[in-house]
Design a protein around this motif. Structure first.
Motif, PDB file in Angstrom:
ATOM      1  N   ILE A  26       5.447  -5.235   9.087  1.00 49.42           N
ATOM      2  CA  ILE A  26       5.173  -4.427   7.904  1.00 49.42           C
ATOM      3  C   ILE A  26       5.233  -2.980   8.407  1.00 49.42           C
ATOM      4  CG2 ILE A  26       3.559  -3.845   6.043  1.00 49.42           C
ATOM      5  CD1 ILE A  26       4.530  -6.790   5.943  1.00 49.42           C
ATOM      6  N   SER A  49       1.279  -0.667  -0.827  1.00 50.64           N
ATOM      7  CA  SER A  49       0.342  -0.839   0.285  1.00 50.64           C
ATOM      8  C   SER A  49       0.906  -1.864   1.251  1.00 50.64           C
ATOM      9  CB  SER A  49      -1.017  -1.326  -0.235  1.00 50.64           C
ATOM     10  OG  SER A  49      -0.918  -2.627  -0.805  1.00 50.64           O
ATOM     11  N   ALA A  50       0.425  -1.796   2.482  1.00 54.91           N
ATOM     12  CA  ALA A  50       0.832  -2.781   3.490  1.00 54.91           C
ATOM     13  C   ALA A  50       0.413  -4.180   3.046  1.00 54.91           C
ATOM     14  CB  ALA A  50       0.209  -2.436   4.836  1.00 54.91           C
ATOM     15  N   CYS A  73       2.783  -5.463   0.312  1.00 56.91           N
ATOM     16  CA  CYS A  73       4.083  -5.700   0.933  1.00 56.91           C
ATOM     17  C   CYS A  73       4.081  -7.002   1.730  1.00 56.91           C
ATOM     18  CB  CYS A  73       4.427  -4.507   1.832  1.00 56.91           C
ATOM     19  SG  CYS A  73       6.083  -4.564   2.532  1.00 56.91           S
ATOM     20  N   GLU A  74       2.985  -7.241   2.444  1.00 59.63           N
ATOM     21  CA  GLU A  74       2.863  -8.456   3.262  1.00 59.63           C
ATOM     22  C   GLU A  74       2.847  -9.711   2.394  1.00 59.63           C
ATOM     23  OE1 GLU A  74      -0.232 -10.570   6.385  1.00 59.63           O
ATOM     24  OE2 GLU A  74      -0.214  -8.391   6.255  1.00 59.63           O
ATOM     25  N   LYS A  94      -1.148   8.762  -1.179  1.00 62.24           N
ATOM     26  CA  LYS A  94       0.118   8.027  -1.296  1.00 62.24           C
ATOM     27  C   LYS A  94       1.183   8.970  -1.860  1.00 62.24           C
ATOM     28  CE  LYS A  94      -1.937   3.480  -1.745  1.00 62.24           C
ATOM     29  NZ  LYS A  94      -1.885   2.185  -2.409  1.00 62.24           N
ATOM     30  N   GLY A 131       7.265   0.926  -2.808  1.00 58.12           N
ATOM     31  CA  GLY A 131       7.037   2.327  -2.484  1.00 58.12           C
ATOM     32  C   GLY A 131       7.060   3.240  -3.697  1.00 58.12           C
ATOM     33  N   GLY A 180       8.627  -4.825   4.489  1.00 60.35           N
ATOM     34  CA  GLY A 180       8.159  -6.045   5.147  1.00 60.35           C
ATOM     35  C   GLY A 180       9.350  -6.920   5.503  1.00 60.35           C
ATOM     36  N   LYS A 205       5.355   1.074   7.702  1.00 60.15           N
ATOM     37  CA  LYS A 205       5.053   2.181   6.795  1.00 60.15           C
ATOM     38  C   LYS A 205       6.031   3.317   7.080  1.00 60.15           C
ATOM     39  CE  LYS A 205       1.343   5.432   5.655  1.00 60.15           C
ATOM     40  NZ  LYS A 205      -0.038   5.817   5.957  1.00 60.15           N
ATOM     41  N   ASN A 206       6.644   3.822   6.038  1.00 56.95           N
ATOM     42  CA  ASN A 206       7.589   4.923   6.155  1.00 56.95           C
ATOM     43  C   ASN A 206       7.182   6.031   5.201  1.00 56.95           C
ATOM     44  OD1 ASN A 206      10.073   3.430   7.581  1.00 56.95           O
ATOM     45  ND2 ASN A 206       9.183   2.072   6.061  1.00 56.95           N
ATOM     46  N   TYR A 214       6.730   0.925   2.040  1.00 61.59           N
ATOM     47  CA  TYR A 214       6.427  -0.149   2.981  1.00 61.59           C
ATOM     48  C   TYR A 214       7.585  -1.129   2.961  1.00 61.59           C
ATOM     49  CZ  TYR A 214       1.660   1.560   3.253  1.00 61.59           C
ATOM     50  OH  TYR A 214       0.554   2.341   3.470  1.00 61.59           O
TER      51      TYR A 214
END
Length: 163
Positions: free
Chosen positions: A134, A81-82, A85-86, A117, A106, A125, A136-137, A123
């Motif tokens: 951050i 998740s973002a 990752c953050e 997902k 990921g 960061g 998202k791919n 993700y």
């Protein structure tokens, strides 16, 4: 290790050169890439001048214990998740004291994906000074190694754009 290594080698070589010239240190906290980022940078002569820390926090427990990701973040949003990752990249920054810090989390597959997902969701960061990205791919590669490789390439492009 994988096809396209020569191209990746030159990208890494240029990155290491740029980091040395600008006297910048870099650190990684990796999950789905399993150390591929750290391995790619340490394959370059001179990397010891710029590479500070490489953590492979593959399990949720490692993210919680080493990177101090609050377990409630993982419970609420998931490790991929973002939000996770953050926290990974922010806490890596505190641990490493490097000027550029990178986190990756990921689903490399081939299993583990869901509709929300999917396999290939990654993700990335990147934190440099006060700048935090951050990203998202969703990589469409068909294999685990393909997704990992695409993640490394994308990460390197992002880092290069910030130097």
């Amino acid at each position: 290790m994988f096809h396209g290594f020569k191209k990746l080698y030159f990208v890494m070589k240029n990155l290491v050169k740029k980091l040395i010239q600008k006297k910048l240190k870099i650190s990684f906290a990796e999950s789905c890439t399993g150390g591929m980022l750290a391995s790619s940078i340490t394959s370059i002569s001179g990397a010891s001048k710029v590479f500070n820390i490489g953590l492979i926090t593959y399990s949720n427990q490692a993210k919680i214990n080493i990177l101090k990701v609050n377990k409630n973040i993982i419970k609420k949003y998931g490790a991929v998740s973002a939000e996770c990752c953050e926290v990974m990249v922010k806490n890596l920054t505190r641990i490493s004291k490097a000027q550029i810090n990178v986190s990756v989390t990921g689903i490399a597959g081939p299993n583990g994906g869901t509709k929300k997902k999917p396999v290939g969701l990654v993700y990335i960061g990147v934190k440099r000074s006060n700048k935090l990205l951050i990203i998202k791919n969703i990589f469409k590669q068909k294999t685990r190694i393909g997704i990992q490789k695409a993640t490394v390439k994308r990460t390197l492009k992002i880092i290069n754009s910030l130097i």
